[in-house]
Design a protein around this motif. Structure first.
Motif, PDB file in Angstrom:
ATOM      1  N   GLU A   1      21.772  -8.659 -26.744  1.00  0.00           N
ATOM      2  CA  GLU A   1      22.690  -8.143 -27.772  1.00  0.00           C
ATOM      3  C   GLU A   1      22.020  -8.330 -29.143  1.00  0.00           C
ATOM      4  O   GLU A   1      22.336  -9.235 -29.906  1.00  0.00           O
ATOM      5  CB  GLU A   1      24.021  -8.881 -27.694  1.00  0.00           C
ATOM      6  CG  GLU A   1      24.724  -8.697 -26.355  1.00  0.00           C
ATOM      7  CD  GLU A   1      25.971  -9.555 -26.222  1.00  0.00           C
ATOM      8  OE1 GLU A   1      26.242 -10.370 -27.139  1.00  0.00           O
ATOM      9  OE2 GLU A   1      26.668  -9.424 -25.199  1.00  0.00           O
TER      10      GLU A   1
ATOM     11  N   GLN B   1      21.006 -12.416 -24.125  1.00  0.00           N
ATOM     12  CA  GLN B   1      21.936 -11.464 -23.523  1.00  0.00           C
ATOM     13  C   GLN B   1      21.571 -10.017 -23.844  1.00  0.00           C
ATOM     14  O   GLN B   1      22.249  -9.092 -23.399  1.00  0.00           O
ATOM     15  CB  GLN B   1      23.362 -11.766 -24.007  1.00  0.00           C
ATOM     16  CG  GLN B   1      23.893 -13.119 -23.526  1.00  0.00           C
ATOM     17  CD  GLN B   1      25.231 -13.469 -24.139  1.00  0.00           C
ATOM     18  OE1 GLN B   1      25.509 -13.140 -25.292  1.00  0.00           O
ATOM     19  NE2 GLN B   1      26.074 -14.148 -23.368  1.00  0.00           N
TER      20      GLN B   1
ATOM     21  N   LEU C   1      24.345 -19.710 -20.396  1.00  0.00           N
ATOM     22  CA  LEU C   1      24.650 -19.102 -21.696  1.00  0.00           C
ATOM     23  C   LEU C   1      26.103 -19.296 -22.106  1.00  0.00           C
ATOM     24  O   LEU C   1      26.402 -19.462 -23.291  1.00  0.00           O
ATOM     25  CB  LEU C   1      24.303 -17.610 -21.661  1.00  0.00           C
ATOM     26  CG  LEU C   1      22.843 -17.274 -21.339  1.00  0.00           C
ATOM     27  CD1 LEU C   1      22.602 -15.772 -21.474  1.00  0.00           C
ATOM     28  CD2 LEU C   1      21.883 -18.050 -22.224  1.00  0.00           C
TER      29      LEU C   1
END
Length: 224
Positions: free
Chosen positions: A176, A174, A144
């Motif tokens: 998010e 992630q 990532l």
């Protein structure tokens, strides 16, 4: 010279002959160099045009081969374009085709081909295309940080949406989701003319986002 008007015709002829004797060689060299530059430039333009036409023919054959079969081996044609016609856009376009094929089975090999495009293509659009695909490869491989670094390049207007989408995909991985929502919305807003159909794909990604951020196991344990 100013006093030439006072010379007799014979004296003027003699002075002219002497001037040619003194300056003739330099004058001839200048003329030859000038003509050489003109014909040299014409030859260069003709040579470049012939190269572009030859590269275009090979690229067209590559496209036809892949159109006939996605699994067609285009390595020979692509390698020829890379070695003999690297300065033409057709070489980079052909390498993008080969990289797309390789991505089905060998992501690292595909990444290497895309790097060739970045290092050799003169057109910024081809460079951005290769970099976006590299970012997607690193994302698929789970790297990532590398994916985010590739997707964080300052894009041209036509690629703003593509980079934003990849950053949104990374944010989803992630957990998010708030950031992902912002990136996907930026991708929608960044669409230019001719890309409007892709808005449906981005809208679907937005709709599928969870409303809240993911909660890690450590945070959940702490709350208990």
């Amino acid at each position: 010279m100013a006093d030439d008007i006072f010379l007799t015709p014979e004296e003027q002829d003699e002075r002219a002959r002497q001037w040619l004797k003194d300056n003739g060689p330099a004058l001839i060299v200048g003329v030859v160099l000038g003509l050489g530059a003109i014909f040299g430039w014409d030859y260069y333009k003709t040579s470049q045009l012939e190269k572009a036409q030859a590269a275009s023919t090979i690229y067209a054959a590559t496209v036809a081969q892949v159109t006939s079969s996605e699994l067609a081996d285009v390595s020979t044609k692509v390698d020829q374009l890379k070695s003999d016609y690297a300065a033409t856009p057709y070489a980079a376009k052909a390498v993008l085709i080969k990289a797309r094929q390789l991505a089905q089975s060998d992501l690292d090999a595909a990444f290497t081909e895309l790097q060739w495009v970045i290092d050799n293509a003169k057109e910024s659009g081809l460079v951005h295309t290769a970099r976006v695909r590299q970012a997607k490869i690193r994302l698929e491989q789970g790297d990532l940080d590398a994916a985010k670094q590739l997707a964080s390049h300052q894009p041209s207007e036509a690629f703003t949406s593509h980079y934003s989408e990849v950053l949104g995909d990374i944010a989803v991985e992630q957990g998010e989701y708030t950031a992902a929502r912002a990136y996907y919305q930026a991708a929608v807003d960044g669409l230019v003319e001719g890309q409007s159909a892709y808005a449906q794909v981005l809208s679907l990604k937005l709709e599928r986002l969870p409303e809240a951020e993911s909660v890690s196991a450590d945070d959940q344990s702490a709350s208990e």
